[in-house]
Design an enzyme around this catalytic site. Structure first.
Site, PDB file in Angstrom:
ATOM      1  NE  ARG A 138     -33.591 -86.114  43.664  1.00  0.00           N
ATOM      2  CZ  ARG A 138     -34.284 -85.622  44.696  1.00  0.00           C
ATOM      3  NH1 ARG A 138     -35.606 -85.636  44.684  1.00  0.00           N
ATOM      4  NH2 ARG A 138     -33.675 -85.108  45.747  1.00  0.00           N
TER       5      ARG A 138
ATOM      6  NE  ARG B  80     -30.518 -80.139  49.795  1.00  0.00           N
ATOM      7  CZ  ARG B  80     -31.145 -81.047  49.035  1.00  0.00           C
ATOM      8  NH1 ARG B  80     -32.174 -81.695  49.526  1.00  0.00           N
ATOM      9  NH2 ARG B  80     -30.709 -81.349  47.830  1.00  0.00           N
TER      10      ARG B  80
ATOM     11  CB  CYS C 284     -34.312 -84.714  54.133  1.00  0.00           C
ATOM     12  SG  CYS C 284     -35.292 -86.163  53.664  1.00  0.00           S
TER      13      CYS C 284
ATOM     14  CG  ASP D 171     -36.427 -89.556  54.395  1.00  0.00           C
ATOM     15  OD1 ASP D 171     -37.309 -88.799  53.962  1.00  0.00           O
ATOM     16  OD2 ASP D 171     -35.630 -90.171  53.642  1.00  0.00           O
TER      17      ASP D 171
ATOM     18  CD  GLN E  54     -31.686 -83.097  53.185  1.00  0.00           C
ATOM     19  OE1 GLN E  54     -32.288 -82.817  52.153  1.00  0.00           O
ATOM     20  NE2 GLN E  54     -31.771 -82.337  54.266  1.00  0.00           N
TER      21      GLN E  54
ATOM     22  CG  HIS F  27     -30.183 -86.915  49.385  1.00  0.00           C
ATOM     23  ND1 HIS F  27     -29.744 -86.040  48.404  1.00  0.00           N
ATOM     24  CD2 HIS F  27     -31.439 -86.491  49.728  1.00  0.00           C
ATOM     25  CE1 HIS F  27     -30.687 -85.137  48.182  1.00  0.00           C
ATOM     26  NE2 HIS F  27     -31.719 -85.384  48.959  1.00  0.00           N
TER      27      HIS F  27
HETATM   28  N1   CP Z   1     -34.918 -83.295  50.663  1.00  0.00           N
HETATM   29  C1   CP Z   1     -35.002 -83.416  49.315  1.00  0.00           C
HETATM   30  O1   CP Z   1     -34.098 -83.884  48.619  1.00  0.00           O
HETATM   31  O2   CP Z   1     -36.180 -82.974  48.788  1.00  0.00           O
HETATM   32  P1   CP Z   1     -36.646 -83.081  47.275  1.00  0.00           P
HETATM   33  O3   CP Z   1     -36.885 -84.541  46.978  1.00  0.00           O
HETATM   34  O4   CP Z   1     -37.896 -82.272  47.206  1.00  0.00           O
HETATM   35  O5   CP Z   1     -35.550 -82.547  46.398  1.00  0.00           O
HETATM   36  N1  NVA Z   2     -35.627 -91.225  51.104  1.00  0.00           N
HETATM   37  C1  NVA Z   2     -36.357 -90.311  50.260  1.00  0.00           C
HETATM   38  C2  NVA Z   2     -35.723 -88.964  50.293  1.00  0.00           C
HETATM   39  C3  NVA Z   2     -36.391 -87.900  49.496  1.00  0.00           C
HETATM   40  C4  NVA Z   2     -35.688 -86.590  49.566  1.00  0.00           C
HETATM   41  C5  NVA Z   2     -36.434 -90.869  48.844  1.00  0.00           C
HETATM   42  O1  NVA Z   2     -35.452 -91.441  48.375  1.00  0.00           O
HETATM   43  O2  NVA Z   2     -37.481 -90.741  48.225  1.00  0.00           O
END
Ligand code: CP
Ligand code: NVA
Length: 321
Positions: free
Chosen positions: A111, A302, A275, A233, A141, A138
């Site tokens: 990440r 997930r 999400c 989101d 997701q 992502h």
């Molecule tokens: N939806 C999602 O990726 O959540 P987190 O940021 O908690 O992993």
């Molecule tokens: N768009 C958000 C998604 C988190 C799961 C971010 O990037 O923070």
């Protein structure tokens, strides 16, 4: 001896439409095994003796828990490496870090911030790299979301999904996944937050095979017209905290409510997805905690998506069948 380059999952666009369907099929099989507490031994030991490092430079609840759970399910060892634990792009290049970590492990789940970081990791890696979120995509997701949609709708072709929110990573891969699944998408984003033109083209190309349409607008009411699924989101993604006050203003009128859906003429049986993590400004409690809301089954899914991805990319070397 020359070794074959590993197959990475950096975006849903790395999958064919058929592969996406097959991954979701597998996720459903794993869900059944998991729920019944009856995982075939060959699956439960398929990552035995293997380490799955998780390089996370940002916070996570769902991605961390589901990935660690998926590795455990497959009999491997998840190794969480937060941003203060390792030299990820600090004091050592991404390339060097990637070469070293991949020499000792079976894959890398990462990440990161910029998309170029996940590309940099992939470049240095001798094992598959799975994108656990970057600023542009992502994929874990999006696979989950197709799985969740499949559980609630008999037929994907002809569905309309409306996105009302930011032009962000979650939208990008979700729209590509929908295009590859035959689901039409209309995305409403504020005028000052248009979807990157290259991404729009990518989404439209992804729909060539299925005929799925991708429509963009600045009007949430236009997007939700006849929609079967309403999705949003956070308006403020990780890393954008400094823009909070400005964005809250520019997203005025974007909160998903029953009233908005009715005004825009959404399908009367519309469902809601998100999400997570969620804030009240993007969707009110009435919708979020209603029977229309699929957010908690979506979050649970997930786990099954992560299992299917690790099985395909790590256990099966990138073969999806
Ligand atoms: N939806 C999602 O990726 O959540 P987190 O940021 O908690 O992993
Ligand atoms: N768009 C958000 C998604 C988190 C799961 C971010 O990037 O923070």
């Amino acid at each position: 001896t020359a070794t074959k380059a590993p197959r990475h999952l950096l975006t849903i666009d790395n999958l064919t439409s058929d592969e996406l369907t097959k991954l979701v099929d597998r996720a459903l099989v794993h869900k059944k095994y998991f729920k019944e507490g009856n995982v075939p031994e060959s699956i439960a030991t398929s990552l035995r003796g293997k380490t799955v490092p998780m390089l996370f430079s940002k916070r996570s609840t769902r991605t961390r828990v589901s990935t660690e759970g998926a590795v455990t399910y497959l009999g491997g060892h998840p190794m969480f490496l937060g941003k203060d634990d390792i030299q990820l792009g600090v004091n050592e290049s991404l390339y060097d870090t990637s070469k070293v970590i991949s020499s000792m492990t079976s894959c890398m789940v990462a990440r990161v911030g910029p998309h170029s970081d996940i590309q940099g990791l992939a470049k240095g890696s001798s094992v598959p790299v799975i994108n656990a979120l970057c600023e542009m995509f992502h994929p874990l997701q999006a696979i989950t979301d197709i799985l969740t949609i499949r559980e609630h709708f008999a037929e994907l072709k002809g569905l309309k999904l409306a996105w009302v929110g930011d032009a962000n990573n979650v939208l990008h891969d979700l729209a590509i996944a929908c295009a590859k699944s035959g689901i039409n998408v209309a995305a409403a984003t504020p005028k000052d937050y248009p979807i990157d033109i290259d991404i729009v083209e990518m989404i439209r190309r992804a729909g060539d095979e299925t005929g799925a349409v991708f429509e963009v607008t600045n009007d949430p009411l236009v997007a939700v017209k006849d929609a079967h699924i309403l999705v949003t989101d956070t308006w403020i993604s990780m890393g954008q905290e400094a823009e909070t006050q400005l964005k809250l203003k520019q997203f005025a009128g974007y909160q998903i409510t029953n009233d908005m859906a009715a005004k825009g003429g959404a399908n009367p049986d519309w469902k809601f997805m998100h999400c997570l993590p969620r804030h009240k400004e993007e969707v009110d409690d009435e919708v979020f905690y209603s029977d229309r809301s699929l957010v908690f089954p979506e979050a649970e899914n997930r786990l099954y998506a992560a299992i299917a991805v690790l099985e395909a990319f790590v256990v099966n070397g990138g073969k999806i069948e």
